[in-house]
Design an enzyme around this catalytic site. Structure first.
Site, PDB file in Angstrom:
ATOM      1  N   ASN A   8       0.836  -1.200   0.000  1.00  0.00           N
ATOM      2  CA  ASN A   8       0.000   0.000   0.000  1.00  0.00           C
ATOM      3  C   ASN A   8       0.868   1.246   0.000  1.00  0.00           C
ATOM      4  OD1 ASN A   8      -2.578  -1.296   0.180  1.00  0.00           O
ATOM      5  ND2 ASN A   8      -2.014  -1.878   2.268  1.00  0.00           N
ATOM      6  N   LYS A  12       7.288   2.900  -2.237  1.00  0.00           N
ATOM      7  CA  LYS A  12       7.914   1.576  -2.428  1.00  0.00           C
ATOM      8  C   LYS A  12       7.604   1.072  -3.835  1.00  0.00           C
ATOM      9  CE  LYS A  12       7.722  -1.328   1.663  1.00  0.00           C
ATOM     10  NZ  LYS A  12       7.011  -2.449   2.304  1.00  0.00           N
ATOM     11  N   ASP A  69       8.791  -6.590   2.780  1.00  0.00           N
ATOM     12  CA  ASP A  69       8.696  -6.124   4.159  1.00  0.00           C
ATOM     13  C   ASP A  69      10.064  -5.567   4.524  1.00  0.00           C
ATOM     14  OD1 ASP A  69       7.005  -5.669   6.391  1.00  0.00           O
ATOM     15  OD2 ASP A  69       8.159  -7.143   7.510  1.00  0.00           O
ATOM     16  N   SER A  70      10.053  -4.352   5.030  1.00  0.00           N
ATOM     17  CA  SER A  70      11.342  -3.708   5.264  1.00  0.00           C
ATOM     18  C   SER A  70      11.313  -2.865   6.521  1.00  0.00           C
ATOM     19  CB  SER A  70      11.718  -2.862   4.047  1.00  0.00           C
ATOM     20  OG  SER A  70      10.591  -2.227   3.499  1.00  0.00           O
ATOM     21  N   PHE A 150      11.324   8.467   0.892  1.00  0.00           N
ATOM     22  CA  PHE A 150      10.176   8.373   1.808  1.00  0.00           C
ATOM     23  C   PHE A 150      10.641   7.814   3.146  1.00  0.00           C
ATOM     24  CE2 PHE A 150       9.373   3.759   1.978  1.00  0.00           C
ATOM     25  CZ  PHE A 150      10.152   3.305   0.919  1.00  0.00           C
ATOM     26  N   GLY A 151       9.693   7.686   4.053  1.00  0.00           N
ATOM     27  CA  GLY A 151       9.961   7.040   5.340  1.00  0.00           C
ATOM     28  C   GLY A 151      11.129   7.672   6.087  1.00  0.00           C
ATOM     29  N   LYS A 173      20.063   5.992  -4.543  1.00  0.00           N
ATOM     30  CA  LYS A 173      19.410   5.118  -3.548  1.00  0.00           C
ATOM     31  C   LYS A 173      19.166   3.722  -4.132  1.00  0.00           C
ATOM     32  CE  LYS A 173      15.451   4.259  -0.618  1.00  0.00           C
ATOM     33  NZ  LYS A 173      14.096   4.558  -0.173  1.00  0.00           N
TER      34      LYS A 173
HETATM   35  P1  ITT Z   1       3.404  -2.164   2.919  1.00  0.00           P
HETATM   36  O1  ITT Z   1       3.478  -3.029   4.155  1.00  0.00           O
HETATM   37  O2  ITT Z   1       2.020  -1.917   2.454  1.00  0.00           O
HETATM   38  O3  ITT Z   1       4.307  -2.654   1.826  1.00  0.00           O
HETATM   39  P2  ITT Z   1       4.579  -0.132   4.628  1.00  0.00           P
HETATM   40  O4  ITT Z   1       4.946   1.323   4.425  1.00  0.00           O
HETATM   41  O5  ITT Z   1       3.672  -0.447   5.778  1.00  0.00           O
HETATM   42  O6  ITT Z   1       3.988  -0.695   3.263  1.00  0.00           O
HETATM   43  P3  ITT Z   1       6.588  -1.814   5.827  1.00  0.00           P
HETATM   44  O7  ITT Z   1       5.592  -2.576   6.639  1.00  0.00           O
HETATM   45  O8  ITT Z   1       7.634  -2.587   5.122  1.00  0.00           O
HETATM   46  O9  ITT Z   1       5.915  -0.924   4.700  1.00  0.00           O
HETATM   47  O10 ITT Z   1       7.158  -0.695   6.785  1.00  0.00           O
HETATM   48  C1  ITT Z   1       8.447  -0.351   6.865  1.00  0.00           C
HETATM   49  C2  ITT Z   1       8.680   0.952   7.577  1.00  0.00           C
HETATM   50  O11 ITT Z   1      10.018   1.291   7.239  1.00  0.00           O
HETATM   51  C3  ITT Z   1       7.796   2.117   7.112  1.00  0.00           C
HETATM   52  O12 ITT Z   1       7.704   3.089   8.132  1.00  0.00           O
HETATM   53  C4  ITT Z   1       8.586   2.667   5.937  1.00  0.00           C
HETATM   54  O13 ITT Z   1       8.357   4.053   5.721  1.00  0.00           O
HETATM   55  C5  ITT Z   1      10.036   2.396   6.359  1.00  0.00           C
HETATM   56  N1  ITT Z   1      10.836   2.068   5.167  1.00  0.00           N
HETATM   57  C6  ITT Z   1      10.804   0.928   4.416  1.00  0.00           C
HETATM   58  N2  ITT Z   1      11.605   1.040   3.359  1.00  0.00           N
HETATM   59  C7  ITT Z   1      12.165   2.273   3.432  1.00  0.00           C
HETATM   60  C8  ITT Z   1      13.058   2.976   2.614  1.00  0.00           C
HETATM   61  O14 ITT Z   1      13.521   2.468   1.478  1.00  0.00           O
HETATM   62  N3  ITT Z   1      13.416   4.208   2.983  1.00  0.00           N
HETATM   63  C9  ITT Z   1      12.922   4.757   4.104  1.00  0.00           C
HETATM   64  N4  ITT Z   1      12.063   4.176   4.931  1.00  0.00           N
HETATM   65  C10 ITT Z   1      11.674   2.938   4.599  1.00  0.00           C
END
Ligand code: ITT
Length: 194
Positions: A8, A12, A69-70, A150-151, A173
């Site tokens: 979602n 990503k 998942d990250s 992002f994130g 990146k």
């Molecule tokens: P989905 O589960 O729907 O794929 P999500 O945003 O909830 O989307 P995750 O559960 O994998 O994704 O959450 C990982 C957290 O880590 C989330 O706060 C992301 O913003 C952050 N994150 C993941 N990959 C990142 C990246 O490449 N750069 C910065 N932050 C990242």
């Protein structure tokens, strides 16, 4: 070849599309596929959550599905927020809330070493095709910098650079990120050939 990305997270999705396009893999979004069922990410590992998301979505949509998942693992916090990176500052928190919480927790700590981790999983309606893990090592800055990505990107400074991912931009990146590295492995292992 078309695969559905069970995410979602629009940012990503863009990264996945950009990295996979040159390899002839077309990524379809959840929206383009008419929506995907919500999968509860209740496993305590990235791999557990990625596999669960890919398997459940592939069965529900009858398609080849790809999940990611990250999260961010910080040395001085014994690996937190880790698999809980999305919920680190509560359910309805924003990226800014999460970054502020992280900066607060790191106040006064000497080590700012951290790594991003990404596990991707590919599944068909018949079962799991494969998984791949990628990491990217770096450190956490003292303030949010940059407006790309992002994130946690405005806080993450990859090893070998002085700028954050949010300052460095998508090409740099994607060439070294946890997600880029996981996808490189999955491609090399033939997970995208079916
Ligand atoms: P989905 O589960 O729907 O794929 P999500 O945003 O909830 O989307 P995750 O559960 O994998 O994704 O959450 C990982 C957290 O880590 C989330 O706060 C992301 O913003 C952050 N994150 C993941 N990959 C990142 C990246 O490449 N750069 C910065 N932050 C990242």
């Amino acid at each position: 070849m078309k695969i559905l990305a069970a995410t979602n997270n629009a940012h990503k999705l863009e990264e996945l599309k950009t990295i996979l396009r040159p390899h002839g893999v077309e990524v379809i979004s959840a929206k383009e596929a008419g929506g995907v069922p919500e999968v509860v990410e209740d496993r305590d590992t990235f791999e557990g959550n990625a596999v669960k998301k890919a398997l459940e979505t592939a069965k529900a949509k009858n398609m080849i599905v790809f999940s990611d998942d990250s999260g961010l693992s910080v040395d001085a916090l014994d690996g937190r927020p880790g698999v809980y990176s999305a919920r680190y500052a509560g359910e309805n928190a924003t990226d800014t809330d999460r970054m502020n919480k992280l900066l607060g927790e790191l106040k006064g700590k000497t080590s700012r070493k951290a790594k991003f981790v990404c596990v991707i999983a590919l599944a068909s309606p018949d079962g799991l095709i494969g998984t791949a893990t990628g990491e990217c090592h770096g450190s956490i800055g003292f303030e949010a910098k940059g407006n790309q990505g992002f994130g946690y990107d405005p806080l993450f400074i990859p090893d070998g650079y002085k700028e954050t991912f949010a300052e460095l931009g998508e090409d740099i990146k994607n060439s070294m990120s946890h997600r880029g590295n996981a996808l490189k492995k999955a491609l090399a292992d033939g997970h995208f050939k079916f």
